[in-house]
Write an enzyme that holds these catalytic residues in place. Structure first.
Site, PDB file in Angstrom:
ATOM      1  N   ARG A 262      68.162  57.837  19.803  1.00  0.00           N
ATOM      2  CA  ARG A 262      68.062  56.440  19.377  1.00  0.00           C
ATOM      3  C   ARG A 262      66.907  55.768  20.103  1.00  0.00           C
ATOM      4  O   ARG A 262      66.717  55.953  21.302  1.00  0.00           O
ATOM      5  CB  ARG A 262      69.364  55.694  19.663  1.00  0.00           C
ATOM      6  CG  ARG A 262      70.544  56.265  18.872  1.00  0.00           C
ATOM      7  CD  ARG A 262      71.815  55.485  19.064  1.00  0.00           C
ATOM      8  NE  ARG A 262      72.921  56.163  18.396  1.00  0.00           N
ATOM      9  CZ  ARG A 262      74.192  55.746  18.435  1.00  0.00           C
ATOM     10  NH1 ARG A 262      74.508  54.659  19.123  1.00  0.00           N
ATOM     11  NH2 ARG A 262      75.139  56.414  17.804  1.00  0.00           N
ATOM     12  N   ARG A 277      72.417  53.582  28.494  1.00  0.00           N
ATOM     13  CA  ARG A 277      71.690  53.348  27.239  1.00  0.00           C
ATOM     14  C   ARG A 277      70.444  54.226  27.239  1.00  0.00           C
ATOM     15  O   ARG A 277      69.415  53.874  27.812  1.00  0.00           O
ATOM     16  CB  ARG A 277      71.320  51.866  27.123  1.00  0.00           C
ATOM     17  CG  ARG A 277      70.957  51.430  25.710  1.00  0.00           C
ATOM     18  CD  ARG A 277      70.705  49.936  25.667  1.00  0.00           C
ATOM     19  NE  ARG A 277      71.915  49.188  25.963  1.00  0.00           N
ATOM     20  CZ  ARG A 277      72.843  48.849  25.076  1.00  0.00           C
ATOM     21  NH1 ARG A 277      72.693  49.215  23.819  1.00  0.00           N
ATOM     22  NH2 ARG A 277      73.899  48.152  25.429  1.00  0.00           N
ATOM     23  N   GLU A 349      82.021  50.171  26.293  1.00  0.00           N
ATOM     24  CA  GLU A 349      82.354  50.969  25.113  1.00  0.00           C
ATOM     25  C   GLU A 349      82.060  52.447  25.354  1.00  0.00           C
ATOM     26  O   GLU A 349      80.991  52.808  25.857  1.00  0.00           O
ATOM     27  CB  GLU A 349      81.539  50.483  23.911  1.00  0.00           C
ATOM     28  CG  GLU A 349      81.777  51.295  22.643  1.00  0.00           C
ATOM     29  CD  GLU A 349      80.586  51.284  21.707  1.00  0.00           C
ATOM     30  OE1 GLU A 349      80.453  52.269  20.949  1.00  0.00           O
ATOM     31  OE2 GLU A 349      79.792  50.325  21.737  1.00  0.00           O
ATOM     32  N   SER A 352      83.590  54.231  19.270  1.00  0.00           N
ATOM     33  CA  SER A 352      83.705  53.245  18.206  1.00  0.00           C
ATOM     34  C   SER A 352      84.186  53.969  16.965  1.00  0.00           C
ATOM     35  O   SER A 352      83.536  54.910  16.498  1.00  0.00           O
ATOM     36  CB  SER A 352      82.343  52.593  17.948  1.00  0.00           C
ATOM     37  OG  SER A 352      82.445  51.510  17.062  1.00  0.00           O
ATOM     38  N   ARG A 391      78.724  58.886  28.615  1.00  0.00           N
ATOM     39  CA  ARG A 391      79.520  57.765  29.123  1.00  0.00           C
ATOM     40  C   ARG A 391      80.830  58.262  29.733  1.00  0.00           C
ATOM     41  O   ARG A 391      81.349  57.644  30.667  1.00  0.00           O
ATOM     42  CB  ARG A 391      79.764  56.742  28.024  1.00  0.00           C
ATOM     43  CG  ARG A 391      78.469  56.041  27.608  1.00  0.00           C
ATOM     44  CD  ARG A 391      78.681  54.758  26.849  1.00  0.00           C
ATOM     45  NE  ARG A 391      77.410  54.075  26.647  1.00  0.00           N
ATOM     46  CZ  ARG A 391      77.275  52.822  26.239  1.00  0.00           C
ATOM     47  NH1 ARG A 391      78.365  52.094  25.986  1.00  0.00           N
ATOM     48  NH2 ARG A 391      76.087  52.283  26.084  1.00  0.00           N
TER      49      ARG A 391
END
Length: 427
Positions: A262, A277, A349, A352, A391
Protein backbone atom coordinates in the site's frame (compact mmCIF):
# COMPACT_ATOMS: atom_id res chain seq x y z
CA UNK A 1 -21.52 -1.35 -7.84
CA UNK A 2 -25.16 -0.47 -7.35
CA UNK A 3 -27.94 -1.51 -9.74
CA UNK A 4 -29.06 1.42 -11.93
CA UNK A 5 -32.54 -0.10 -12.09
CA UNK A 6 -32.74 0.06 -8.29
CA UNK A 7 -31.53 3.67 -8.39
CA UNK A 8 -34.22 4.61 -10.95
CA UNK A 9 -36.87 3.07 -8.74
CA UNK A 10 -35.44 4.34 -5.42
CA UNK A 11 -33.69 7.67 -6.01
CA UNK A 12 -34.64 9.06 -2.60
CA UNK A 13 -33.28 5.93 -0.88
CA UNK A 14 -29.92 6.32 -2.63
CA UNK A 15 -29.59 9.98 -1.70
CA UNK A 16 -30.58 9.22 1.90
CA UNK A 17 -27.89 6.49 2.05
CA UNK A 18 -25.27 8.84 0.60
CA UNK A 19 -26.20 11.50 3.12
CA UNK A 20 -25.70 8.94 5.90
CA UNK A 21 -22.18 8.51 4.55
CA UNK A 22 -21.62 12.26 4.44
CA UNK A 23 -21.71 12.33 0.62
CA UNK A 24 -23.61 14.56 -1.77
CA UNK A 25 -26.86 13.36 -3.44
CA UNK A 26 -26.23 11.63 -6.76
CA UNK A 27 -29.51 10.02 -7.80
CA UNK A 28 -30.73 12.89 -9.99
CA UNK A 29 -27.56 13.05 -12.07
CA UNK A 30 -27.37 9.27 -12.40
CA UNK A 31 -30.99 8.90 -13.47
CA UNK A 32 -30.64 11.75 -15.98
CA UNK A 33 -27.54 10.16 -17.49
CA UNK A 34 -29.30 6.80 -17.65
CA UNK A 35 -32.30 8.39 -19.37
CA UNK A 36 -30.01 9.87 -22.03
CA UNK A 37 -28.38 6.48 -22.49
CA UNK A 38 -31.70 4.69 -22.76
CA UNK A 39 -32.99 7.29 -25.25
CA UNK A 40 -29.95 6.72 -27.47
CA UNK A 41 -30.40 2.94 -27.18
CA UNK A 42 -34.03 3.30 -28.22
CA UNK A 43 -33.04 5.59 -31.10
CA UNK A 44 -30.49 3.06 -32.36
CA UNK A 45 -32.99 0.22 -32.04
CA UNK A 46 -35.62 2.23 -33.95
CA UNK A 47 -33.09 2.96 -36.70
CA UNK A 48 -32.19 -0.71 -36.97
CA UNK A 49 -35.85 -1.72 -37.08
CA UNK A 50 -36.58 0.88 -39.77
CA UNK A 51 -33.55 -0.21 -41.80
CA UNK A 52 -34.73 -3.84 -41.72
CA UNK A 53 -38.31 -2.88 -42.61
CA UNK A 54 -37.19 -0.58 -45.45
CA UNK A 55 -34.97 -3.30 -46.85
CA UNK A 56 -37.97 -5.61 -47.09
CA UNK A 57 -40.08 -2.83 -48.63
CA UNK A 58 -37.44 -2.38 -51.33
CA UNK A 59 -37.97 -5.96 -52.42
CA UNK A 60 -41.74 -5.46 -52.54
CA UNK A 61 -41.38 -2.23 -54.54
CA UNK A 62 -38.99 -3.89 -56.97
CA UNK A 63 -41.44 -6.75 -57.41
CA UNK A 64 -44.18 -4.23 -58.19
CA UNK A 65 -41.78 -2.46 -60.59
CA UNK A 66 -42.21 0.75 -58.52
CA UNK A 67 -38.74 2.08 -59.27
CA UNK A 68 -39.35 5.51 -57.77
CA UNK A 69 -40.42 4.07 -54.40
CA UNK A 70 -37.57 1.58 -54.43
CA UNK A 71 -35.01 4.34 -54.97
CA UNK A 72 -36.48 6.44 -52.13
CA UNK A 73 -36.29 3.42 -49.83
CA UNK A 74 -32.72 2.69 -50.91
CA UNK A 75 -31.76 6.28 -50.10
CA UNK A 76 -33.44 5.96 -46.69
CA UNK A 77 -31.54 2.75 -45.95
CA UNK A 78 -28.27 4.38 -47.03
CA UNK A 79 -28.92 7.35 -44.74
CA UNK A 80 -29.66 5.03 -41.80
CA UNK A 81 -26.46 3.08 -42.46
CA UNK A 82 -24.57 6.36 -42.37
CA UNK A 83 -26.25 7.62 -39.17
CA UNK A 84 -26.42 4.39 -37.18
CA UNK A 85 -22.70 4.12 -36.28
CA UNK A 86 -22.83 7.57 -34.69
CA UNK A 87 -25.81 6.55 -32.57
CA UNK A 88 -24.10 3.30 -31.56
CA UNK A 89 -20.94 5.19 -30.65
CA UNK A 90 -23.00 7.62 -28.56
CA UNK A 91 -24.59 4.64 -26.81
CA UNK A 92 -21.15 3.20 -26.00
CA UNK A 93 -19.93 6.58 -24.74
CA UNK A 94 -22.93 7.12 -22.47
CA UNK A 95 -22.81 3.52 -21.21
CA UNK A 96 -19.13 3.95 -20.31
CA UNK A 97 -19.88 7.30 -18.65
CA UNK A 98 -22.69 5.74 -16.61
CA UNK A 99 -20.54 2.75 -15.62
CA UNK A 100 -17.77 5.09 -14.47
CA UNK A 101 -20.23 7.20 -12.48
CA UNK A 102 -21.73 4.12 -10.83
CA UNK A 103 -18.26 2.77 -10.01
CA UNK A 104 -17.63 5.85 -7.87
CA UNK A 105 -20.80 5.50 -5.77
CA UNK A 106 -20.23 3.76 -2.40
CA UNK A 107 -22.28 0.85 -1.12
CA UNK A 108 -25.54 1.33 0.78
CA UNK A 109 -25.03 1.06 4.57
CA UNK A 110 -27.09 -1.60 6.32
CA UNK A 111 -29.99 -0.33 8.41
CA UNK A 112 -28.32 -1.32 11.69
CA UNK A 113 -25.08 0.58 10.96
CA UNK A 114 -24.84 3.59 13.32
CA UNK A 115 -24.80 7.03 11.73
CA UNK A 116 -21.70 9.09 12.40
CA UNK A 117 -18.86 11.16 10.95
CA UNK A 118 -15.68 9.33 11.97
CA UNK A 119 -14.11 6.80 14.34
CA UNK A 120 -15.38 8.70 17.36
CA UNK A 121 -18.92 7.62 16.45
CA UNK A 122 -18.16 3.89 16.22
CA UNK A 123 -20.02 1.63 18.66
CA UNK A 124 -18.36 -0.96 20.85
CA UNK A 125 -19.94 -4.42 20.54
CA UNK A 126 -17.87 -6.47 23.02
CA UNK A 127 -14.53 -6.92 24.72
CA UNK A 128 -12.47 -10.01 25.38
CA UNK A 129 -9.39 -10.83 27.41
CA UNK A 130 -7.65 -8.62 29.96
CA UNK A 131 -5.01 -5.96 29.78
CA UNK A 132 -1.60 -7.09 31.08
CA UNK A 133 -1.14 -6.57 34.80
CA UNK A 134 2.50 -5.94 35.56
CA UNK A 135 4.49 -3.29 37.38
CA UNK A 136 7.23 -2.59 34.85
CA UNK A 137 7.01 0.25 32.36
CA UNK A 138 5.21 -0.46 29.06
CA UNK A 139 7.24 0.19 25.90
CA UNK A 140 6.30 0.62 22.27
CA UNK A 141 7.19 -2.21 19.92
CA UNK A 142 9.96 -0.33 18.14
CA UNK A 143 11.65 0.44 21.45
CA UNK A 144 11.48 -3.23 22.40
CA UNK A 145 12.56 -4.54 18.99
CA UNK A 146 15.50 -2.19 18.62
CA UNK A 147 16.69 -2.85 22.18
CA UNK A 148 16.61 -6.58 21.47
CA UNK A 149 18.57 -6.04 18.27
CA UNK A 150 16.09 -7.91 16.09
CA UNK A 151 14.20 -4.92 14.53
CA UNK A 152 16.04 -2.60 12.13
CA UNK A 153 14.37 0.52 10.74
CA UNK A 154 17.53 2.39 9.77
CA UNK A 155 18.76 -0.48 7.62
CA UNK A 156 15.35 -0.79 5.95
CA UNK A 157 15.37 2.94 5.15
CA UNK A 158 18.77 2.63 3.46
CA UNK A 159 17.47 -0.17 1.26
CA UNK A 160 13.90 0.90 0.54
CA UNK A 161 13.12 4.25 2.17
CA UNK A 162 10.60 5.06 4.86
CA UNK A 163 7.77 2.79 6.05
CA UNK A 164 9.73 -0.45 5.77
CA UNK A 165 11.15 -2.71 8.48
CA UNK A 166 13.80 -5.41 8.63
CA UNK A 167 13.08 -8.16 11.15
CA UNK A 168 15.93 -10.47 12.06
CA UNK A 169 16.57 -13.64 14.01
CA UNK A 170 14.06 -14.42 16.71
CA UNK A 171 11.58 -11.68 15.74
CA UNK A 172 11.64 -12.80 12.09
CA UNK A 173 10.88 -16.32 13.32
CA UNK A 174 8.07 -15.00 15.53
CA UNK A 175 6.41 -13.21 12.62
CA UNK A 176 6.62 -16.35 10.49
CA UNK A 177 5.16 -18.37 13.36
CA UNK A 178 2.23 -15.97 13.69
CA UNK A 179 1.34 -16.27 10.02
CA UNK A 180 1.54 -20.06 10.03
CA UNK A 181 -0.49 -20.28 13.23
CA UNK A 182 -3.25 -18.13 11.74
CA UNK A 183 -3.34 -20.12 8.49
CA UNK A 184 -3.56 -23.39 10.38
CA UNK A 185 -6.31 -22.06 12.64
CA UNK A 186 -8.50 -20.87 9.77
CA UNK A 187 -7.91 -23.82 7.46
CA UNK A 188 -8.03 -26.62 10.04
CA UNK A 189 -10.55 -25.25 12.56
CA UNK A 190 -12.69 -22.70 10.70
CA UNK A 191 -13.19 -24.42 7.34
CA UNK A 192 -11.40 -21.95 5.07
CA UNK A 193 -9.58 -23.30 2.00
CA UNK A 194 -5.94 -22.19 1.95
CA UNK A 195 -4.96 -20.49 -1.31
CA UNK A 196 -1.63 -19.17 -2.58
CA UNK A 197 -2.76 -16.43 -5.02
CA UNK A 198 -0.88 -14.11 -7.39
CA UNK A 199 0.57 -10.97 -5.81
CA UNK A 200 0.13 -8.98 -9.04
CA UNK A 201 -3.26 -8.58 -10.69
CA UNK A 202 -4.90 -6.94 -13.68
CA UNK A 203 -7.09 -3.85 -13.73
CA UNK A 204 -10.23 -5.97 -13.85
CA UNK A 205 -9.43 -7.72 -10.59
CA UNK A 206 -8.79 -4.51 -8.66
CA UNK A 207 -11.89 -2.94 -10.20
CA UNK A 208 -13.92 -5.99 -9.19
CA UNK A 209 -13.21 -5.48 -5.49
CA UNK A 210 -13.77 -1.69 -5.81
CA UNK A 211 -10.22 -0.43 -5.30
CA UNK A 212 -10.41 1.04 -8.81
CA UNK A 213 -11.05 3.64 -9.98
CA UNK A 214 -11.50 5.58 -6.75
CA UNK A 215 -8.43 4.43 -4.82
CA UNK A 216 -5.75 4.12 -7.51
CA UNK A 217 -3.41 6.44 -5.63
CA UNK A 218 -3.38 4.01 -2.69
CA UNK A 219 -1.92 1.23 -4.85
CA UNK A 220 1.43 0.38 -6.43
CA UNK A 221 1.47 -0.25 -10.19
CA UNK A 222 4.06 -2.23 -12.11
CA UNK A 223 5.67 -1.13 -15.36
CA UNK A 224 3.61 -3.69 -17.29
CA UNK A 225 0.32 -2.27 -15.95
CA UNK A 226 -0.39 -4.78 -13.23
CA UNK A 227 -1.12 -3.89 -9.61
CA UNK A 228 0.59 -5.16 -6.48
CA UNK A 229 -2.20 -6.45 -4.26
CA UNK A 230 -3.15 -4.19 -1.32
CA UNK A 231 -4.75 -7.24 0.31
CA UNK A 232 -5.38 -10.86 -0.66
CA UNK A 233 -9.07 -9.92 -0.75
CA UNK A 234 -8.45 -8.92 -4.38
CA UNK A 235 -7.28 -12.25 -5.85
CA UNK A 236 -9.36 -14.39 -3.47
CA UNK A 237 -12.66 -12.63 -4.25
CA UNK A 238 -11.89 -12.71 -7.97
CA UNK A 239 -11.66 -16.50 -7.87
CA UNK A 240 -15.40 -16.47 -8.67
CA UNK A 241 -15.19 -13.69 -11.26
CA UNK A 242 -17.51 -14.29 -14.25
CA UNK A 243 -18.67 -17.58 -12.75
CA UNK A 244 -22.16 -18.99 -12.17
CA UNK A 245 -21.98 -21.14 -9.04
CA UNK A 246 -24.47 -23.77 -8.00
CA UNK A 247 -26.29 -22.89 -4.77
CA UNK A 248 -25.04 -26.07 -3.12
CA UNK A 249 -21.43 -24.88 -3.56
CA UNK A 250 -22.04 -21.97 -1.18
CA UNK A 251 -20.61 -20.75 1.02
CA UNK A 252 -17.10 -20.75 -0.39
CA UNK A 253 -14.48 -19.75 2.18
CA UNK A 254 -10.88 -18.87 1.26
CA UNK A 255 -7.84 -17.85 3.29
CA UNK A 256 -4.35 -16.76 2.27
CA UNK A 257 -1.17 -15.45 3.88
CA UNK A 258 0.40 -12.91 1.54
CA UNK A 259 2.51 -9.80 1.50
CA UNK A 260 0.36 -6.70 0.94
CA UNK A 261 1.49 -3.44 -0.66
CA UNK A 262 0.00 0.00 0.00
CA UNK A 263 1.25 3.46 -0.89
CA UNK A 264 -0.30 4.94 2.28
CA UNK A 265 -1.33 8.02 0.30
CA UNK A 266 -2.68 10.68 2.59
CA UNK A 267 -1.04 9.24 5.71
CA UNK A 268 1.89 11.66 5.87
CA UNK A 269 2.86 12.24 9.49
CA UNK A 270 0.77 9.35 10.82
CA UNK A 271 2.47 6.40 12.56
CA UNK A 272 5.84 7.32 11.08
CA UNK A 273 7.73 5.32 13.71
CA UNK A 274 7.57 1.58 13.89
CA UNK A 275 5.59 -1.06 12.01
CA UNK A 276 2.02 0.11 12.32
CA UNK A 277 1.69 1.70 8.88
CA UNK A 278 3.95 0.12 6.29
CA UNK A 279 4.22 0.01 2.49
CA UNK A 280 4.72 -3.78 2.73
CA UNK A 281 3.26 -6.08 5.36
CA UNK A 282 1.98 -9.64 5.75
CA UNK A 283 -1.67 -10.38 6.40
CA UNK A 284 -3.86 -13.46 6.64
CA UNK A 285 -7.05 -12.72 4.72
CA UNK A 286 -10.49 -14.33 4.96
CA UNK A 287 -12.97 -14.21 2.05
CA UNK A 288 -16.44 -15.73 1.85
CA UNK A 289 -18.75 -16.07 -1.14
CA UNK A 290 -22.33 -16.80 -0.18
CA UNK A 291 -25.98 -16.16 -1.02
CA UNK A 292 -28.17 -13.22 -0.07
CA UNK A 293 -29.96 -15.03 2.75
CA UNK A 294 -26.76 -16.12 4.50
CA UNK A 295 -24.47 -13.12 4.20
CA UNK A 296 -25.37 -11.44 7.50
CA UNK A 297 -24.80 -14.64 9.48
CA UNK A 298 -21.57 -15.25 7.56
CA UNK A 299 -20.40 -11.78 8.61
CA UNK A 300 -20.85 -12.65 12.27
CA UNK A 301 -19.09 -15.98 11.77
CA UNK A 302 -16.12 -14.41 9.99
CA UNK A 303 -15.69 -11.83 12.74
CA UNK A 304 -15.72 -14.59 15.36
CA UNK A 305 -13.03 -16.46 13.39
CA UNK A 306 -10.78 -13.39 13.45
CA UNK A 307 -11.48 -12.86 17.16
CA UNK A 308 -10.55 -16.48 17.86
CA UNK A 309 -6.97 -15.78 16.74
CA UNK A 310 -6.58 -13.02 19.32
CA UNK A 311 -8.20 -15.12 22.03
CA UNK A 312 -5.74 -17.95 21.35
CA UNK A 313 -2.88 -15.45 21.58
CA UNK A 314 -4.20 -14.23 24.93
CA UNK A 315 -4.56 -10.63 23.73
CA UNK A 316 -7.09 -8.13 25.02
CA UNK A 317 -9.26 -6.58 22.31
CA UNK A 318 -12.56 -4.90 21.60
CA UNK A 319 -14.86 -5.27 18.60
CA UNK A 320 -16.42 -2.12 17.14
CA UNK A 321 -19.24 -1.54 14.65
CA UNK A 322 -18.07 1.18 12.31
CA UNK A 323 -20.36 4.14 11.77
CA UNK A 324 -21.42 5.29 8.30
CA UNK A 325 -18.69 7.92 8.13
CA UNK A 326 -15.87 5.50 8.95
CA UNK A 327 -16.79 2.37 7.00
CA UNK A 328 -15.14 1.39 3.73
CA UNK A 329 -16.34 2.27 0.24
CA UNK A 330 -17.60 -1.20 -0.69
CA UNK A 331 -18.99 -2.24 2.69
CA UNK A 332 -22.56 -2.57 3.87
CA UNK A 333 -21.40 -3.14 7.44
CA UNK A 334 -17.98 -3.48 9.05
CA UNK A 335 -16.65 -4.72 12.37
CA UNK A 336 -13.20 -3.52 13.36
CA UNK A 337 -11.32 -5.58 15.92
CA UNK A 338 -8.98 -3.37 17.94
CA UNK A 339 -6.18 -4.92 19.97
CA UNK A 340 -4.81 -3.34 23.13
CA UNK A 341 -1.26 -1.96 22.81
CA UNK A 342 0.23 -1.15 26.23
CA UNK A 343 3.08 0.86 24.72
CA UNK A 344 0.62 3.27 23.11
CA UNK A 345 -1.89 2.93 25.95
CA UNK A 346 -4.65 2.57 23.38
CA UNK A 347 -6.51 0.20 21.07
CA UNK A 348 -5.43 -0.17 17.43
CA UNK A 349 -7.18 -1.91 14.56
CA UNK A 350 -5.83 -5.37 13.80
CA UNK A 351 -8.74 -6.74 11.74
CA UNK A 352 -11.58 -5.32 9.69
CA UNK A 353 -14.43 -7.67 8.67
CA UNK A 354 -16.94 -6.43 6.10
CA UNK A 355 -20.05 -7.70 4.35
CA UNK A 356 -20.44 -6.19 0.86
CA UNK A 357 -23.74 -7.66 -0.30
CA UNK A 358 -23.75 -7.97 -4.11
CA UNK A 359 -21.73 -4.74 -4.55
CA UNK A 360 -18.50 -6.47 -5.63
CA UNK A 361 -20.26 -9.35 -7.39
CA UNK A 362 -21.94 -6.95 -9.82
CA UNK A 363 -18.55 -5.56 -10.76
CA UNK A 364 -17.14 -9.09 -11.21
CA UNK A 365 -20.31 -10.65 -12.69
CA UNK A 366 -20.10 -13.36 -10.02
CA UNK A 367 -23.42 -15.18 -9.71
CA UNK A 368 -25.12 -18.30 -8.37
CA UNK A 369 -28.11 -20.37 -9.48
CA UNK A 370 -30.84 -20.66 -6.86
CA UNK A 371 -31.51 -24.20 -5.72
CA UNK A 372 -35.30 -24.28 -6.19
CA UNK A 373 -36.19 -21.63 -8.78
CA UNK A 374 -32.94 -21.97 -10.78
CA UNK A 375 -32.96 -18.18 -11.06
CA UNK A 376 -29.56 -16.52 -11.49
CA UNK A 377 -28.62 -14.11 -8.67
CA UNK A 378 -25.54 -12.08 -7.86
CA UNK A 379 -23.46 -13.60 -5.09
CA UNK A 380 -22.74 -11.83 -1.81
CA UNK A 381 -19.09 -11.32 -0.84
CA UNK A 382 -17.37 -10.80 2.50
CA UNK A 383 -13.79 -10.12 3.47
CA UNK A 384 -11.83 -9.75 6.68
CA UNK A 385 -8.34 -9.80 8.17
CA UNK A 386 -7.65 -12.93 10.07
CA UNK A 387 -5.45 -11.07 11.15
CA UNK A 388 -2.74 -8.55 10.15
CA UNK A 389 0.48 -10.41 10.95
CA UNK A 390 2.69 -7.38 11.56
CA UNK A 391 0.21 -5.82 13.93
CA UNK A 392 -0.16 -9.14 15.74
CA UNK A 393 3.62 -9.14 16.17
CA UNK A 394 3.41 -5.62 17.61
CA UNK A 395 0.68 -6.71 20.02
CA UNK A 396 2.55 -9.82 21.18
CA UNK A 397 5.80 -7.91 21.69
CA UNK A 398 4.11 -5.15 23.72
CA UNK A 399 1.77 -7.38 25.74
CA UNK A 400 4.32 -10.12 26.55
CA UNK A 401 7.17 -7.77 27.51
CA UNK A 402 9.06 -8.84 30.61
CA UNK A 403 10.78 -6.51 33.11
CA UNK A 404 14.21 -7.49 31.76
CA UNK A 405 13.27 -6.44 28.20
CA UNK A 406 12.72 -9.97 26.89
CA UNK A 407 9.43 -11.11 25.34
CA UNK A 408 7.68 -14.32 26.37
CA UNK A 409 6.25 -16.30 23.46
CA UNK A 410 2.53 -17.15 23.78
CA UNK A 411 1.94 -20.85 24.39
CA UNK A 412 -0.05 -21.30 21.18
CA UNK A 413 2.99 -20.27 19.12
CA UNK A 414 5.49 -22.58 20.80
CA UNK A 415 5.01 -25.44 18.29
CA UNK A 416 6.13 -23.04 15.55
CA UNK A 417 9.20 -21.66 17.35
CA UNK A 418 11.58 -24.63 17.33
CA UNK A 419 11.91 -24.83 21.10
CA UNK A 420 12.34 -21.11 21.64
CA UNK A 421 10.21 -19.86 24.56
CA UNK A 422 11.44 -16.31 24.91
CA UNK A 423 12.72 -13.55 22.62
CA UNK A 424 15.95 -12.30 24.11
CA UNK A 425 18.60 -9.76 23.20
CA UNK A 426 20.78 -10.63 20.26
CA UNK A 427 24.14 -11.99 21.36
Amino acid sequence: MLDIKWIRENPAALDAALMRRGAEPQAGALVALDERRRAVIQKAQDMQSRRNAASKEIGVAMGQKNTELAERLKAEVAEIKTSLPAAEEEERRLSAELADALSRIPNIPADDVPDGKDEHDNIEVRRAGRKPDWSHKPLEHFEIGEALGWMDFEGAAKIAGSRFTILKGQLARLERALGQFMLDTHSQEHGYLEVQPPLMVRDEAVYGTAQLPKFAEDLFRTTDDRWLIPTAEVPLTNLVREEILEHDQLPLRFTALTPCFRSEAGSAGRDTRGMLRQHQFDKVELVSITDAASSKAEHERMTECAEAVLKKLGLHFRTMTLCTGDMGFGSQKTYDIEVWLPGQDTYREISSCSVCGDFQARRMNARYRERDTRAIRFAHTLNGSGVAVGRALIAVVENYLEADGSVTIPDVLLPYMGGLKKIEKAG
